[in-house]
Design a protein around this motif. Structure first.
Motif, PDB file in Angstrom:
ATOM      1  N   ALA A 164       0.822  -1.215   0.000  1.00  0.00           N
ATOM      2  CA  ALA A 164       0.000   0.000   0.000  1.00  0.00           C
ATOM      3  C   ALA A 164       0.852   1.260   0.000  1.00  0.00           C
ATOM      4  N   HIS A 189       2.009   1.401  -4.030  1.00  0.00           N
ATOM      5  CA  HIS A 189       1.074   1.426  -5.142  1.00  0.00           C
ATOM      6  C   HIS A 189      -0.191   2.197  -4.791  1.00  0.00           C
ATOM      7  N   HIS A 190      -0.922   2.588  -5.806  1.00  0.00           N
ATOM      8  CA  HIS A 190      -2.243   3.143  -5.597  1.00  0.00           C
ATOM      9  C   HIS A 190      -3.197   2.017  -5.171  1.00  0.00           C
ATOM     10  N   PHE A 191      -4.362   2.406  -4.696  1.00  0.00           N
ATOM     11  CA  PHE A 191      -5.281   1.487  -4.022  1.00  0.00           C
ATOM     12  C   PHE A 191      -5.535   0.202  -4.816  1.00  0.00           C
ATOM     13  N   GLU A 192      -6.084   0.311  -6.008  1.00  0.00           N
ATOM     14  CA  GLU A 192      -6.493  -0.882  -6.750  1.00  0.00           C
ATOM     15  C   GLU A 192      -5.291  -1.721  -7.142  1.00  0.00           C
ATOM     16  N   GLU A 193      -4.211  -1.068  -7.528  1.00  0.00           N
ATOM     17  CA  GLU A 193      -3.000  -1.805  -7.884  1.00  0.00           C
ATOM     18  C   GLU A 193      -2.449  -2.546  -6.667  1.00  0.00           C
ATOM     19  N   VAL A 206      -4.192  -3.680  -4.112  1.00  0.00           N
ATOM     20  CA  VAL A 206      -5.083  -4.805  -3.821  1.00  0.00           C
ATOM     21  C   VAL A 206      -4.805  -5.965  -4.770  1.00  0.00           C
ATOM     22  N   GLN A 207      -4.692  -5.680  -6.050  1.00  0.00           N
ATOM     23  CA  GLN A 207      -4.480  -6.739  -7.032  1.00  0.00           C
ATOM     24  C   GLN A 207      -3.102  -7.375  -6.889  1.00  0.00           C
ATOM     25  N   THR A 208      -2.081  -6.550  -6.680  1.00  0.00           N
ATOM     26  CA  THR A 208      -0.727  -7.079  -6.505  1.00  0.00           C
ATOM     27  C   THR A 208      -0.658  -7.976  -5.276  1.00  0.00           C
ATOM     28  N   HIS A 209      -1.324  -7.545  -4.213  1.00  0.00           N
ATOM     29  CA  HIS A 209      -1.355  -8.338  -2.984  1.00  0.00           C
ATOM     30  C   HIS A 209      -2.076  -9.662  -3.210  1.00  0.00           C
TER      31      HIS A 209
END
Length: 285
Positions: A237, A240-244, A246-249
């Protein structure tokens, strides 16, 4: 809890006496900066020893949490300024390249982002400069009532460059971060908790280490897979920005280990069977 803890099987790599390493309770490693006569100021050798021990810690599946503290009346006074002056005077200093190329930052802690294991700071006294940089990269911070904190680099003509500037800006906000960085003044433990927001708990001086170990015990009661994946998500977090983030995680190896490992099954089964879970050491990534 876990049934696979054997501290006698742990053999940390060699290190000098200015760093103490112990295993006070299940799945917990305690490292103590041990230069009390120098307020635990960090030397190049101490940095190397911390790096060696923490790299080894990261590789031990049975170790889930590390607690960092100092011996004597200080947590850490930061860098050894006399050694810094000597390097400057001798012409051997190349601080810009050293900062840029440092993998884990000051004392091998201030920019250590590769580990998913929680790090708890037990701040037993004063923390200055690099000592504060180390604390800002810990996940949970316990401070004594008489602890004080400062980033006095501007008073010495140097720079707090090992990660504290962006991190303090995010934690405290631009104006409060500027107050610490541009004035270089000392703040109390209560101020660090209530205004600047990088201390979790302020306790009696005699209770700092026991409180930190109790927090570590509470962490260890949870699934190590879940804890380490949660920390990994927090680190992502910051990058990266929020959505990135979440997806990377979600697609990371740490999350894959959680979803495909034994502890997720154990946690769900324990809930269904109304019993305490018995966690296993997480698989190596």
């Amino acid at each position: 809890m876990s049934s696979n803890w054997d501290p006698l099987a742990l053999h940390p790599p060699p290190h000098e006496e200015h760093l103490k390493v112990s295993f006070p309770q299940d799945h917990v490693m305690l490292i103590t900066l041990n230069r009390p006569n120098n307020l635990n100021a960090i030397t190049p050798q101490l940095t190397k020893d911390i790096a060696t021990i923490l790299n080894w810690f990261d590789d031990q599946t049975s170790l889930w949490v590390v607690v960092v503290t100092g011996s004597g009346r200080a947590f850490c006074a930061g860098a050894d300024l006399k050694a810094w002056l000597h390097n400057q005077s001798s012409g051997r200093a190349n601080e810009q390249e050293e900062v840029a190329s440092s993998v884990h930052g000051f004392a091998s802690i201030s920019r250590r982002h590769t580990s998913c294991k929680p790090m708890i700071a037990a701040v037993n006294g004063s923390a200055y400069g690099g000592g504060v940089e180390m604390i800002l990269n810990c996940d949970i911070v316990i401070a004594s009532e008489d602890a004080v904190f400062a980033l006095p680099e501007v008073k010495r003509g140097v720079l707090a460059a090992q990660g504290v500037i962006p991190r303090l800006g995010r934690v405290a906000g631009h104006q409060l971060a500027s107050e610490m960085l541009l004035l270089g003044n000392t703040i109390t433990a209560i101020q660090a908790r209530d205004r600047f927001r990088f201390v979790n708990f302020v306790v009696d001086t005699s209770a700092v280490l026991s409180t930190a170990l109790d927090i570590a015990r509470q962490v260890v009661m949870n699934s190590p897979d879940s804890v380490q994946s949660s920390k990994h998500g927090l680190v992502l977090a910051q990058k990266h920005h929020f959505e990135e983030a979440v997806q990377t995680h979600a697609l990371s190896l740490v999350s894959k280990r959680l979803y495909q490992g034994s502890n997720i099954k154990e946690g769900l089964a324990a809930f269904s069977e109304r019993r305490k879970p018995r966690w296993s050491n997480p698989a190596k990534l």
